[in-house]
Design a protein around this motif. Structure first.
Motif, short mmCIF file in Angstrom:
data_model
loop_
_atom_site.label_atom_id
_atom_site.label_comp_id
_atom_site.label_asym_id
_atom_site.label_seq_id
_atom_site.Cartn_x
_atom_site.Cartn_y
_atom_site.Cartn_z
N LEU A 84 0.87 -1.16 0.00
CA LEU A 84 0.00 0.00 0.00
C LEU A 84 0.92 1.22 0.00
O LEU A 84 1.72 1.41 0.91
N THR A 87 -3.36 3.46 11.94
CA THR A 87 -4.38 2.52 12.38
C THR A 87 -4.95 1.75 11.19
O THR A 87 -5.11 0.54 11.22
N ARG A 88 -5.24 2.50 10.12
CA ARG A 88 -5.81 1.88 8.94
C ARG A 88 -4.85 0.86 8.32
O ARG A 88 -5.24 -0.22 7.92
N LYS A 89 -3.58 1.24 8.28
CA LYS A 89 -2.59 0.32 7.73
C LYS A 89 -2.51 -0.97 8.56
O LYS A 89 -2.42 -2.06 8.03
N ARG A 90 -2.54 -0.77 9.91
CA ARG A 90 -2.40 -1.94 10.76
C ARG A 90 -3.61 -2.85 10.63
O ARG A 90 -3.50 -4.07 10.59
N LYS A 91 -4.79 -2.22 10.52
CA LYS A 91 -6.00 -3.06 10.40
C LYS A 91 -5.99 -3.84 9.09
O LYS A 91 -6.47 -4.97 9.02
N LEU A 92 -5.42 -3.23 8.06
CA LEU A 92 -5.31 -3.92 6.79
C LEU A 92 -4.41 -5.15 6.94
O LEU A 92 -4.73 -6.24 6.46
N LEU A 93 -3.32 -4.96 7.67
CA LEU A 93 -2.41 -6.08 7.91
C LEU A 93 -3.11 -7.20 8.68
O LEU A 93 -2.99 -8.37 8.35
N GLN A 123 -5.27 -9.05 6.36
CA GLN A 123 -4.49 -9.92 5.48
C GLN A 123 -4.02 -11.17 6.23
O GLN A 123 -4.01 -12.25 5.68
#
Lengths: 616, 407
Positions: free
Chosen positions: A565, A574-580, A583
């Motif tokens: 991303l 936060t958004r990046k971590r939730k995406l992880l 996944q």
């Protein structure tokens, strides 16, 4: 409606002369259950208030699919105006998978109602069962049902029926199970035409088991037809095939709820309860006798049901394996023909190799497992039993492609054959022959029924039938064709095992035993499917189909090149971590084949052919 | 800022932070982000928290600077109350939206508020984003005189058809002009580029890179276009008007960017950012990846202080209401536990050139690094010295790299 018989004859003291035992032979959807319901109402054994559609079909699936899986027997009072009679209606399963059970039900009767839909005429299934009935010397009463339908053409089909079994078209009765028209007349005919049972009341008792069902409260309920002698409550009985002795805790008749009686005499039909918990201890076809004064000759016709079709059942969620095992253990209690043993698949994890009587049986068992036990299952492609002989003269029985011997040279492979009878409107003859030919069928003959219908007979490998043959047949004939088949030995054939390899590693769930001429087509089909279903990995993934070491088809999934991303959106970590996290969840649902991550859904889709393009 | 805010705990109305945020604060830099949520038009691809004048529902652009200044004051009170040490701002960043849609005096007043409340370090990096068609030489000069050190122009592309698909209104011819003005004013210059726009070819992208490099900016960012749900672009792709950007082409474009930029003397320091020479990285941008503290001012802005992340209400009208009522504008927050903080450090640290210390990994994660070396995803030398630094391929597969070492 009130019953004509004002006094019902009592079990255990009924003169066989006033007993009539009969069954109904019909194709699925031809209205057998509706007619049975109507008979229950007219004879008064079920009040209108208690009447629920298809009273005799107890299992949910039966009611929903409108077919009967387990047969039942009901005793109904009837009178011709002078004499009271006891009519025993034995409900038979209608499907070819259950031919053995049908044959045992028929053996319990002296007559059969041949029930045919007045709008559709006779079907392959009906012919098969009619054949069995005639083979058992039953008196046949031909009946056209659904005469209330606008599309009904009773004159045409009466002629068809008369031609088929001999007799005059006007002798074919016309009824409507739905409205009740003609049903009392039909019962009169049953009394008039079907011979009473005969037997020796003084001989050592012998009763034939024609059905055995598991009830979670009462244990196994065994349905029997008494041939000779008499069975009484509390006596010790013996199963002649196993010599096992049980005490009769309860004996009685169904009318249609179980009603205890003082016993069962010659020609009577009823049930036994011994406290046994497993239907295997009370096998269909076996002979029940008195343990103290046993008979020496068992009744003829008993065989162990042999599985014909095999499939691996795996829980989609691996942690459901214990649930699946428990569920199969429970189903076995009520289904003596279900076989299974644990099996491990690299791709699918832990599961069971199951043997079934046929495709419908497989479908019903899978559906019951999913519905009654809340399981999500993957079923591997159905397979049959192959006898493989290697050049060093070793014999292998192969019910699973993974058992196919590798390394040594194969001398020959033999496969089970069936005689298939397909009944369809004559316009479809060409299409059907083409299909059968493509499935390695050999034409045996053709026969016309009436003006526009043909029965086409083929010998075919069972292995060709279990793989979507019926679906193809239905779709190519707009649903008009019906199929019946019976085993007819084996033949040698040039069969090979095709493996599907992901990155050089065979995926056991996709291996198949196919005819050499079809190997390439299967290889191409599967490699193309998998290319569509497996997401790109961080490396290139070759997908190959192989016979032994020889590659016959190949596809490849190119390596994924971008999985990042690009930005962090003004500090929204936060958004990046939730995406992880999402996944990572997704990764858990992946099965590893070597280094290749394969989504669970891809296995299901590849096995069912339900292929949609993967999202990315 | 994305269009949707994360789901988390509600934030208290007074905005107060737990005392835990003060731990280790002396080792962390402090920055301020000021969001300016206004644009003249909305571009088809954009899902940032920004509003055209039609969409403001009564919030006024002219009132905004005053509200933002209120929040800066609130920031100081909150940080002080939580027991954080006095820290001067080491970076200040004006982002949007289009910050330069406000009069230069508004931006200068907001910066003054930061100076007044926190003080500004002598070597501070003070950046504003700017739209090439919303600034002139005088505007840029005014900013420089007020202390700004850096400007980041949203160039996006040098190809007219690509700009048209993106619905960018500026004239590509204007780029050399604004870059010159900025340089004349004494500002460091960064150019922002977007690649992978529907219809953009590899040659189009090459032309944009060549054009951007020709301006000799100090810093270049290149972001792959992400089709965000709810944007006009997403709809155009759904109905088939435009073709979705392909991952493979975007990978080719990234590789081309890295090749041309490295050849021109730019060095990557974060997956999407390149700078020319030591010290020209965007320190504010790096602070996000390095886990420093920053306060985000304005609607929808995100903040991080000592393991607490929070974000403000999104709409300028809602924001105005909060500020007017004397409340904190925070909408939600989350307090990270130690393991989550570690996961974040892995997630963020593995994307930057400075790399992630292997000591941040679990034993399983450290073992997985061997596989990453074998697959050519991390620099072997750096790994041997105890840092995870992605290779070119590894940068393109950075999310996959993280999944493999996070276990």
């Amino acid at each position: 409606m009130s019953p004509r018989a004002t006094t019902a004859l009592q079990p255990a003291s009924t003169n066989p002369e006033f007993i009539r035992n009969f069954c109904i032979i019909a194709h699925i959807d031809h209205g057998k259950s509706t007619l049975a319901d109507r008979m229950l109402g007219i004879t008064g054994v079920v009040s209108d208030r208690d009447m629920r559609a298809q009273y005799l079909d107890r299992m949910d699936i039966e009611r929903e699919r409108g077919i009967t899986i387990k047969s039942q027997a009901v005793r109904m009072p009837w009178s011709d105006g002078k004499q009271s009679y006891a009519l025993n209606m034995i409900d038979t399963p209608g499907h070819v998978d259950f031919t053995y059970e049908v044959s045992r039900s028929l053996a319990a009767c002296e007559g059969a109602i041949l029930l045919v839909d007045a709008a559709q005429g006779i079907e392959a299934q009906t012919l098969a069962n009619l054949y069995l009935a005639l083979d058992n010397d039953l008196t046949i009463i031909p009946v056209l049902n659904k005469i209330d339908l606008p599309a009904a053409d009773p004159d045409k089909y009466a002629k068809e029926l008369a031609d088929l079994i001999g007799g005059k078209p006007e002798d074919v009765l016309r009824v409507s199970g739905k409205t009740g028209v003609g049903v009392p007349e039909l019962l009169d005919k049953v009394v008039e035409l079907i011979p009473p049972p005969t037997g020796d009341p003084t001989a050592p008792s012998r009763a034939m088991i024609f059905d055995s069902v598991y009830d979670s409260y009462r244990g196994v309920i065994t349905y029997v037809r008494v041939i000779d002698g008499k069975l009484s409550p509390r006596e010790k009985i013996q199963m002649m095939s196993t010599r096992a002795v049980h005490e009769l805790l309860e004996i009685g008749v169904s009318s249609p709820e179980p009603t205890p009686s003082k016993g069962l005499g010659v020609g009577e039909v009823g049930y036994l309860i011994t406290g046994v918990k497993d239907v295997r201890q009370s096998k269909v076809g076996d002979t029940v006798t008195n343990a103290q004064k046993p008979s020496t000759t068992p009744l003829a016709g008993y065989t162990d049901p042999k599985p014909m079709v095999f499939s691996g059942l795996y829980p989609i969620d691996g942690s459901d394996y214990p649930v699946l095992r428990e569920a199969l253990d429970k189903l076995k209690l009520s289904d003596a023909s279900l076989n299974y043993e644990p099996e491990t698949s690299v791709a699918l994890g832990f599961g069971f190799r199951c043997g079934f009587l046929g495709l419908l049986h497989l479908e019903i068992v899978t559906e019951r497992l999913e519905r009654e036990f809340g399981l999500d299952l993957i079923a591997t492609a159905p397979s049959v039993t192959y006898e493989v002989t290697t050049e060093d003269k070793k014999q292998y029985t192969v019910t699973n492609p993974s058992e196919f011997p590798s390394g040594t040279k194969i001398a020959h492979v033999s496969e089970p054959m069936v005689k298939a009878a397909i009944l369809a409107p004559k316009d479809y003859v060409g299409t059907i022959m083409e299909l059968c030919q493509s499935r390695r069928g050999t034409l045996l003959g053709m026969e016309y029924f009436g003006e526009d219908r043909v029965e086409i007979k083929y010998t075919m490998p069972l292995g060709e039938i279990v793989f979507d043959f019926f679906d193809q047949l239905k779709s190519k004939t707009a649903g008009y064709a019906s199929l019946d088949y019976e085993p007819t030995g084996e033949q040698e054939a040039d069969l090979v095992k095709v493996d599907i390899l992901l990155q050089g590693e065979a995926v056991d769930a996709f291996s198949a035993i196919v005819h050499r001429d079809k190997a390439y087509a299967y290889g191409v089909l599967m490699t193309e499917r998998l290319k569509k279903l497996i997401p790109r990995q961080q490396f290139e993934v070759p997908i190959q189909a192989a016979i032994g070491a020889r590659i016959i088809a190949r596809e490849s999934i190119s390596a994924m090149r971008k999985d990042v991303l690009a930005k962090c959106y003004g500090g929204d970590i936060t958004r990046k971590r939730k995406l992880l996290e999402k996944q990572k969840e997704g990764k858990k649902r992946m099965k590893m084949v070597g280094r290749v991550e394969v989504p669970q859904e891809a296995f299901v889709a590849a096995l069912t052919g339900d292929v949609e393009e993967k999202k990315k | 800022m994305p269009s949707a805010l994360p789901l988390a705990d509600p934030a208290p109305l007074d905005g107060l932070l737990p005392a835990s945020v003060a731990e280790g604060a002396a080792q962390r830099n402090f920055g301020v982000y000021l969001h300016v949520p206004f644009c003249r038009v909305r571009c088809g691809y954009c899902d940032f928290n920004t509003y055209t004048s039609d969409e403001l529902r009564g919030a006024k652009r002219s009132d905004y600077a005053g509200q933002a200044i209120e929040e800066v004051a609130l920031a100081r009170r909150v940080l002080q109350t939580a027991g954080l040490p006095e820290r001067q701002a080491s970076t200040v960043f004006f982002g949007g939206g289009t910050p330069t849609l406000l009069p230069a005096d508004d931006l200068i007043a907001m910066l003054a508020a930061v100076r007044e409340q926190f003080g500004i370090a002598g070597d501070a990096e003070i950046t504003t984003e700017a739209n090439p068609d919303s600034v002139d030489a005088a505007y840029l000069l005014a900013l420089r005189e007020a202390g700004f050190t850096r400007v980041s122009f949203g160039m996006q592309s040098a190809v007219a058809s690509v700009l048209a698909t993106l619905e960018r209104t500026h004239d590509p011819e204007r780029i050399p002009l604004v870059v010159q003005w900025a340089r004349d004013a004494g500002l460091a210059v960064s150019l922002d580029l977007i690649y992978g726009t529907p219809g953009e070819t590899l040659d189009d992208w090459r032309a944009s890179l060549v054009h951007a490099i020709a301006q000799q900016p100090d810093h270049i960012s290149a972001y792959a276009l992400i089709v965000e749900d709810g944007t006009k672009l997403a709809r155009q792709i759904r109905v088939g008007e435009l073709e979705a950007p392909s991952d493979d082409l975007q990978a080719d474009m990234y590789e081309l960017a890295d090749e041309l930029l490295e050849a021109a003397g730019y060095r990557w320091y974060e997956v999407s950012n390149w700078s020319r020479g030591e010290g020209s990285e965007s320190r504010h941008n790096l602070a996000y990846w390095q886990g420093h503290d920053w306060w985000g001012v304005g609607p929808g802005a995100h903040s991080h202080v000592g393991g607490v992340r929070w974000w403000n209400v999104k709409h300028p009208a809602a924001y105005a209401d909060r500020m007017l009522a004397g409340h904190s504008p925070a909408a939600g927050r989350e307090t990270l536990d130690p393991e989550t903080r570690r996961v974040e450090r892995v997630l963020l640290g593995s994307r930057i050139r400075e790399g992630l210390p292997t000591s941040e990994l679990t034993a399983g994660g450290r073992t997985a690094v061997a596989g990453l070396i074998a697959d050519g995803l991390v620099e072997p030398g750096a790994a041997l010295r105890g840092r995870i630094v992605p290779t070119l391929r590894g940068r393109l597969l950075a999310d996959a790299v993280v999944r493999r070492i996070i276990d």
